[in-house]
Design a protein around this motif. Sequence first.
Motif, PDB file in Angstrom:
ATOM      1  N   GLY A  38       0.868  -1.179   0.000  1.00  0.00           N
ATOM      2  CA  GLY A  38       0.000   0.000   0.000  1.00  0.00           C
ATOM      3  C   GLY A  38       0.899   1.221   0.000  1.00  0.00           C
ATOM      4  N   VAL A  43      -0.652   0.829   6.680  1.00  0.00           N
ATOM      5  CA  VAL A  43      -0.034  -0.251   7.460  1.00  0.00           C
ATOM      6  C   VAL A  43       0.355  -1.446   6.572  1.00  0.00           C
ATOM      7  CG1 VAL A  43      -0.312  -1.722   9.503  1.00  0.00           C
ATOM      8  CG2 VAL A  43      -1.307   0.542   9.496  1.00  0.00           C
ATOM      9  N   TYR A  44      -0.238  -1.544   5.362  1.00  0.00           N
ATOM     10  CA  TYR A  44       0.130  -2.662   4.475  1.00  0.00           C
ATOM     11  C   TYR A  44       1.630  -2.660   4.196  1.00  0.00           C
ATOM     12  CZ  TYR A  44      -4.714  -3.734   2.999  1.00  0.00           C
ATOM     13  OH  TYR A  44      -6.035  -4.099   2.930  1.00  0.00           O
ATOM     14  N   GLU A  72      -1.039   1.119  -4.714  1.00  0.00           N
ATOM     15  CA  GLU A  72      -2.256   1.890  -4.398  1.00  0.00           C
ATOM     16  C   GLU A  72      -3.213   1.096  -3.514  1.00  0.00           C
ATOM     17  OE1 GLU A  72      -1.522   1.721  -7.989  1.00  0.00           O
ATOM     18  OE2 GLU A  72      -0.123   3.325  -7.487  1.00  0.00           O
ATOM     19  N   GLY A  73      -2.808  -0.097  -3.025  1.00  0.00           N
ATOM     20  CA  GLY A  73      -3.668  -0.828  -2.087  1.00  0.00           C
ATOM     21  C   GLY A  73      -4.343  -2.048  -2.699  1.00  0.00           C
ATOM     22  N   SER A  74      -5.352  -2.553  -2.004  1.00  0.00           N
ATOM     23  CA  SER A  74      -5.975  -3.845  -2.339  1.00  0.00           C
ATOM     24  C   SER A  74      -6.291  -4.067  -3.820  1.00  0.00           C
ATOM     25  CB  SER A  74      -7.296  -4.020  -1.591  1.00  0.00           C
ATOM     26  OG  SER A  74      -7.108  -4.039  -0.225  1.00  0.00           O
ATOM     27  N   GLN A  92      -7.830  -6.330   1.590  1.00  0.00           N
ATOM     28  CA  GLN A  92      -8.935  -6.429   2.535  1.00  0.00           C
ATOM     29  C   GLN A  92      -9.753  -7.669   2.184  1.00  0.00           C
ATOM     30  OE1 GLN A  92      -9.655  -1.617   2.649  1.00  0.00           O
ATOM     31  NE2 GLN A  92     -11.455  -2.939   2.547  1.00  0.00           N
ATOM     32  N   TYR A 121      -3.813  -8.457  10.618  1.00  0.00           N
ATOM     33  CA  TYR A 121      -4.594  -7.711  11.619  1.00  0.00           C
ATOM     34  C   TYR A 121      -5.927  -7.256  11.017  1.00  0.00           C
ATOM     35  CZ  TYR A 121      -2.817  -4.173   8.588  1.00  0.00           C
ATOM     36  OH  TYR A 121      -2.550  -3.459   7.455  1.00  0.00           O
ATOM     37  N   THR A 154      -9.509   0.939  -3.475  1.00  0.00           N
ATOM     38  CA  THR A 154     -10.336   0.229  -2.506  1.00  0.00           C
ATOM     39  C   THR A 154     -11.120   1.213  -1.656  1.00  0.00           C
ATOM     40  OG1 THR A 154      -8.318  -1.014  -2.259  1.00  0.00           O
ATOM     41  CG2 THR A 154     -10.200  -1.745  -0.958  1.00  0.00           C
ATOM     42  N   TYR A 198     -11.040   6.292   5.201  1.00  0.00           N
ATOM     43  CA  TYR A 198      -9.863   5.441   4.989  1.00  0.00           C
ATOM     44  C   TYR A 198     -10.073   4.142   5.765  1.00  0.00           C
ATOM     45  CZ  TYR A 198      -4.700   4.766   4.451  1.00  0.00           C
ATOM     46  OH  TYR A 198      -3.439   4.340   4.119  1.00  0.00           O
ATOM     47  N   VAL A 200      -8.111   1.252   7.245  1.00  0.00           N
ATOM     48  CA  VAL A 200      -6.672   1.103   7.515  1.00  0.00           C
ATOM     49  C   VAL A 200      -6.442   0.574   8.935  1.00  0.00           C
ATOM     50  CG1 VAL A 200      -6.467   3.517   8.350  1.00  0.00           C
ATOM     51  CG2 VAL A 200      -4.473   2.413   7.292  1.00  0.00           C
TER      52      VAL A 200
HETATM   53  N1  GLU Z   1      -7.050  -0.786   3.156  1.00  0.00           N
HETATM   54  C1  GLU Z   1      -6.301  -0.047   2.179  1.00  0.00           C
HETATM   55  C2  GLU Z   1      -6.508  -0.668   0.816  1.00  0.00           C
HETATM   56  O1  GLU Z   1      -6.922  -1.781   0.745  1.00  0.00           O
HETATM   57  C3  GLU Z   1      -4.827  -0.035   2.449  1.00  0.00           C
HETATM   58  C4  GLU Z   1      -4.447   0.391   3.809  1.00  0.00           C
HETATM   59  C5  GLU Z   1      -2.959   0.335   4.097  1.00  0.00           C
HETATM   60  O2  GLU Z   1      -2.156   0.584   3.178  1.00  0.00           O
HETATM   61  O3  GLU Z   1      -2.617   0.021   5.214  1.00  0.00           O
HETATM   62  O4  GLU Z   1      -6.229  -0.084  -0.174  1.00  0.00           O
END
Ligand code: GLU
Length: 328
Positions: A38, A43-44, A72-74, A92, A121, A154, A198, A200
Amino acid sequence: MIHDTRLFMLLSLVTFTVSIFPSTLLAFDEPMLSISTGNVTGVYYAAGSAVAKMHNKKRKEYNLRLLAEASEGSVANIQNVTDGTTAFGIAQANALDYAQNGEHYWQDAPVNNLRSVLGLYTEAFTVVAAVNANINSLQDLRGKIVNIGEHGSTDNIQAKSILGFVGLDMEKELTVSEVPTYEASELLQQGRIDAYLYTVGHPNLSIKEASHGARKIMIVPPSTKYVDALLEQKDTLVERVIRVDYYKDLANTEPVRTFGVKAILFCNVDTNEEVVYRIVKEVFENLDLFKRQHPAFAKLTPERLSTKLIVPLHPGAERYFKEAGLLR
Ligand code: GLU
């Protein structure tokens, strides 16, 4: 003279290349696999780096280095793993569920080559708002400027589904901003948005950064009615309470009850079985150390790491879980 100039140019090019691509050059002979994570304020990225760290302690023996890559995340991670751009990704639970069932972003194009590796987590659906914007519930977002993340991200998908669920018409009732979530904390401090959404883990740098400036910031608790209704309706969502003492400049004094979703490490069905087995083994055998890598991991247990993983288990993970007596 010409010779000297050429030599100088060649040396400059080498210096320049080494300084911008140091890891590429240093790790030239070492096989590498990436974990798509991410942006660095979430936190990813920390989670992917922690998994890589556990594995890389034995990288010489395993002849493989794992590398956490920002993304850019999920949604991006699912795409990267599906098309083989990266071997691993974090997403996610609900995004994996949508992908596998052909919903939302994956409408009519279900993905069937994703396999789970480890449960991580729980992330929290988080509404961050300026205190002077007078937003005390999701309903109060009506008439406000709200950042929901980049189109196709996401956060954007999640925001549209949640705001729809609570009956807010995004087009008519909100002024929607769609900049990437990692820029939202700055926009909030600059007074250019009233709030951002967000999903997260906590603590994270985005909210730390948002709460540090002159404008007072808070996390808005969604009302109990909506949290309960969502938990009732969606299997992938779980209750989540955000500790606010992580962020000393935040206006909140009480923990915030919201809903959350599990973050899951996954891979492609074709990812090498031995590699997956080793990653799972290293995380399990160094669990105390792994948990110390980030406060969001503090409550991890072998059970949480090995259950509710949405997509089918990868054979490498299955082998380790069986050996560890977590699966029969
Ligand atoms: N939940 C966010 C996503 O899926 C990412 C959060 C993170 O990077 O910790 O894009």
